[in-house]
Design a protein around this motif. Structure first.
Motif, PDB file in Angstrom:
ATOM      1  N   HIS A 107       0.802  -1.228   0.000  1.00  0.00           N
ATOM      2  CA  HIS A 107       0.000   0.000   0.000  1.00  0.00           C
ATOM      3  C   HIS A 107       0.835   1.278   0.000  1.00  0.00           C
ATOM      4  CE1 HIS A 107      -4.165  -1.729   1.328  1.00  0.00           C
ATOM      5  NE2 HIS A 107      -3.639  -2.341   0.273  1.00  0.00           N
ATOM      6  N   ASN A 108       2.152   1.132  -0.010  1.00  0.00           N
ATOM      7  CA  ASN A 108       3.025   2.295  -0.098  1.00  0.00           C
ATOM      8  C   ASN A 108       2.997   2.828  -1.533  1.00  0.00           C
ATOM      9  OD1 ASN A 108       5.294   4.055  -0.325  1.00  0.00           O
ATOM     10  ND2 ASN A 108       6.224   3.061   1.451  1.00  0.00           N
ATOM     11  N   PRO A 158      -4.696   3.943  -0.718  1.00  0.00           N
ATOM     12  CA  PRO A 158      -3.705   4.619  -1.560  1.00  0.00           C
ATOM     13  C   PRO A 158      -4.336   5.352  -2.736  1.00  0.00           C
ATOM     14  CG  PRO A 158      -2.935   2.437  -0.985  1.00  0.00           C
ATOM     15  CD  PRO A 158      -4.355   2.524  -0.500  1.00  0.00           C
TER      16      PRO A 158
END
Length: 384
Positions: free
Chosen positions: A196-197, A240
């Motif tokens: 999810h970065n 995100p």
């Protein structure tokens, strides 16, 4: 019917963005036809590397605009109006008609000629301008109508993206295309692994854009592919996709699209400019945007309801759908963008841009006046 906070933010952002685009267009036309004309035009033709500043805007900055479109599409599909197939079929039907009928009218005048490649020009709808005009009617506008126009315009943009990918692709460099798609595949794997970065997605997106730019497929398609690789998850504020969408709204509305408008409406209008508007391709653009859009949107929506494919929301009527159809004829951003891909001759491009501006203005005024009359009657009837 509830409107999510994200939809409200989106509507407000697009509304304000529409007014900003109008101001930038007027300013650009003024400067291009003023005593500062030569200096102003040189700004956009200034060479950076192997390309002009205008080219970097159209192939680089506009990729970010397409990324935002992709994120909005993702949201609509997973959690918005398009997540419920029954609700989605009305704007889908309207958008389909709003693309096919204008293209058919354009081809009626241009089929078999060198300008037939411009058929995609009147198929597009500018979300920012359309919602900007609709917002002028204030609280008289039913929520269902706002959502219908938003969903229709988003689907319309998806159609434009597919048209660009299929019909406006140059000679393919297969190696670069395979590398770009491999990077996309890698980003999809990260999505499946629940990474999810945002950083690896954005870095991968830059490399994918570079190889797509050199593949022959228009580089802006990268923005849409990247959007669908970024995790939507549950659609919460911490998703995100939602985080990036929130972050991009204002830069796109107040920087990228205004810069695009300034660069692409720097048109020198000669004294005999009106003669160019009687050409088959310019008439096709006008016919498609002003007549084709409302007919296509209203007709296909009506047929979908009559065939019981979907239903018309209780708080709007067919006259309101026709009014929205006129607003759908505001092509501007996407129409100009497709013009740059459809034609290589400067005269064709400038004449098309002028007709897009004129047709979008006429469509916007007709839509505003028509809806003002229709919604006023509905408003009075509901309060009588």
């Amino acid at each position: 019917m509830e409107i999510t906070k994200l939809f409200k933010d989106f509507f407000e952002s697009e509304k304000a963005g529409g007014f900003t685009l109008i101001a930038c267009t007027i300013l650009s036309l003024f400067l291009a036809n003023s005593i500062w004309s030569e200096s102003y035009l040189q700004i956009w033709h200034y060479q950076l590397g192997n390309h002009s500043l205008e080219h970097w805007i159209n192939d680089g900055l506009m990729t970010i605009f397409f990324l935002l479109i992709g994120l909005e599409l993702e949201r609509e599909i997973y959690a918005g109006e398009l997540s419920n197939i029954k609700n989605a079929l009305l704007p889908i039907s309207g958008a389909l008609g709003g693309m096919l009928v204008p293209a058919a009218l354009f081809l009626l005048l241009n089929f078999g000629t060198e300008t037939q490649s411009g058929a995609g020009i009147p198929m597009a709808t500018d979300i920012a301008f359309a919602l900007g005009i609709l917002s002028l009617l204030g609280n008289k506008v039913p929520t269902s109508l706002k959502i219908f126009l938003t969903a229709l315009a988003v689907i319309d943009d998806l159609g434009a993206i597919l048209i660009i990918a299929i019909f406006y692709t140059g000679d393919l460099n297969w190696m670069n295309l395979i590398i770009a798609l491999s990077i996309f595949g890698g980003l999809l794997v990260l999505n499946r692994l629940k990474v999810h970065n945002l950083i690896p997605y954005l870095i991968g997106g830059v490399f994918m854009w570079y190889f797509m730019l050199n593949s022959g497929v228009h580089a802006t398609i990268t923005g849409v592919l990247l959007a669908f690789a970024i995790p939507f998850s549950t659609g919460s504020e911490k998703s995100p996709s939602i985080i990036l969408q929130h972050f991009l709204h204002k830069p796109v509305a107040y920087f990228i699209l205004p810069i695009f408008a300034l660069a692409n409406t720097a048109i020198i209008i000669n004294s005999d400019w009106h003669f160019a508007l009687s050409q088959n391709y310019t008439l096709g653009i006008a016919l498609g945007l002003i007549i084709g859009k409302p007919i296509g949107i209203a007709l296909f929506s009506y047929l979908a309801v009559k065939l019981k494919i979907c239903s018309l929301p209780e708080d709007i009527n067919w006259k309101a759908i026709i009014g929205v159809g006129f607003l759908g004829g505001i092509g501007f951003t996407m129409s100009i963008f497709i013009t740059l891909l459809a034609f290589s001759d400067g005269e064709h491009i400038d004449n098309s841009k002028i007709m897009i501006l004129i047709s979008s203005l006429i469509a916007g005024v007709l839509g505003l006046l028509f809806l003002k009359s229709v919604l006023k009657k509905s408003f009075n009837e509901n309060n009588s």
